[in-house]
Scaffold this active site. Structure first.
Site, PDB file in Angstrom:
ATOM      1  N   ASP A  68      74.014  57.097  77.522  1.00 20.27           N
ATOM      2  CA  ASP A  68      72.921  56.297  76.764  1.00 20.27           C
ATOM      3  C   ASP A  68      73.245  56.417  75.349  1.00 20.27           C
ATOM      4  OD1 ASP A  68      71.499  56.297  79.291  1.00 20.27           O
ATOM      5  OD2 ASP A  68      69.831  58.002  78.706  1.00 20.27           O
ATOM      6  N   ASP A  77      65.703  49.645  89.804  1.00 24.22           N
ATOM      7  CA  ASP A  77      65.241  51.105  89.843  1.00 24.22           C
ATOM      8  C   ASP A  77      64.155  50.807  91.031  1.00 24.22           C
ATOM      9  OD1 ASP A  77      66.678  51.796  87.679  1.00 24.22           O
ATOM     10  OD2 ASP A  77      65.065  51.276  86.162  1.00 24.22           O
TER      11      ASP A  77
END
EC number: 4.3.2.10
Length: 254
Positions: free
Chosen positions: A13, A132
């Site tokens: 990230d 997701d």
């Protein structure tokens, strides 16, 4: 590379040009430097690296392109970048900077033709659609979520997977929101269901805690396994993992 070899993909990230979720490598001068972290993963045997840009500003693209350029000079394994890619120009800028694939998630739901346009312009092999998904309350299947898992679209996972495939995506990055962060294993039922549905590579994400979990994901139809914490904190060494997988009869690149 053997096209049948299973791939191991650490995910980083990136926020405002820095790696977040600390990376616990010995001897790293700067654990927040994406170039240094990517170089180390390259040395440790990762097959690819994924960057997710979680910066919530419009300056993000320039910073991310600088990172991609710097990493591409040092690291010769494929690099995928996701986060904030909303239009073809964003894809072009990142691919031109040196990344190999771009990953789109919420923007694909909001504008599905972005998948077709990206595949047509740059080739399917460059377009990863990240999904997701979370179990419905009645356990009748899974719904697709967007905006970092905050919004339930009401769209069925299987329907969206088929559409993504038909529109020309080259790979699907599937994150199980139920499993993510649990370290209790990937959602193998989800992986089995999707791998029978489409014949493009499926990247499993969410839930890895042990080497066995990664083996189970591969046996359930995943072509690649993506993880963050277990690699960043050296809970699992990538080469040890690959040797284990090979000993279990799973083809990997050593």
């Amino acid at each position: 590379m053997n096209p049948l070899a299973k791939r191991i993909i650490p995910c980083l990230d990136i926020k405002e040009g820095r790696v977040v979720k600390g990376v616990n490598f010995l001897g790293l001068r700067d654990a927040g430097d994406p170039v240094e972290v990517a170089r180390r993963y390259n040395e440790e045997g990762a097959d690819e690296i994924a960057f997710l840009d979680i910066t919530a500003t419009h300056e993000r693209r320039d910073t991310m392109c600088d990172i991609v350029r710097a990493v591409a000079k040092e690291v010769f394994i494929p690099l995928t970048v996701g986060g904030g890619i909303r239009k073809l120009e964003d894809m072009y800028t990142l691919l031109n900077a040196g990344c190999d694939k771009v990953s789109i998630n919420s923007s694909a739901i909001k504008n599905p033709s972005l998948i077709d346009e990206g595949a047509k312009r740059f080739g399917s092999q460059c377009i990863v659609v990240a999904i997701d998904a979370k179990s419905r309350a009645d356990k009748s299947g899974w719904n697709v979520y967007i905006n970092g898992g905050r919004i339930d679209t009401g769209i069925d996972l299987l329907e969206w997977t088929k559409e993504v495939y038909e529109r020309g995506a080259g790979e699907i990055l599937l994150t199980s929101m139920d499993a993510d962060g649990t370290k209790a294993g990937y959602d193998c039922e989800q992986l089995q269901t999707l791998s029978k549905l489409v014949d493009i590579p499926l990247i499993a994400s969410g839930g890895a805690g042990t080497m066995e979990h990664i083996k189970e994901a591969f046996l359930s139809g995943a072509d690649a396994a993506l993880a963050a914490t277990i690699f960043h904190y050296k809970e699992i060494d990538i080469m040890d993992l690959k040797r284990y997988l090979r000993s279990e009869g799973i083809e990997v690149r050593l």
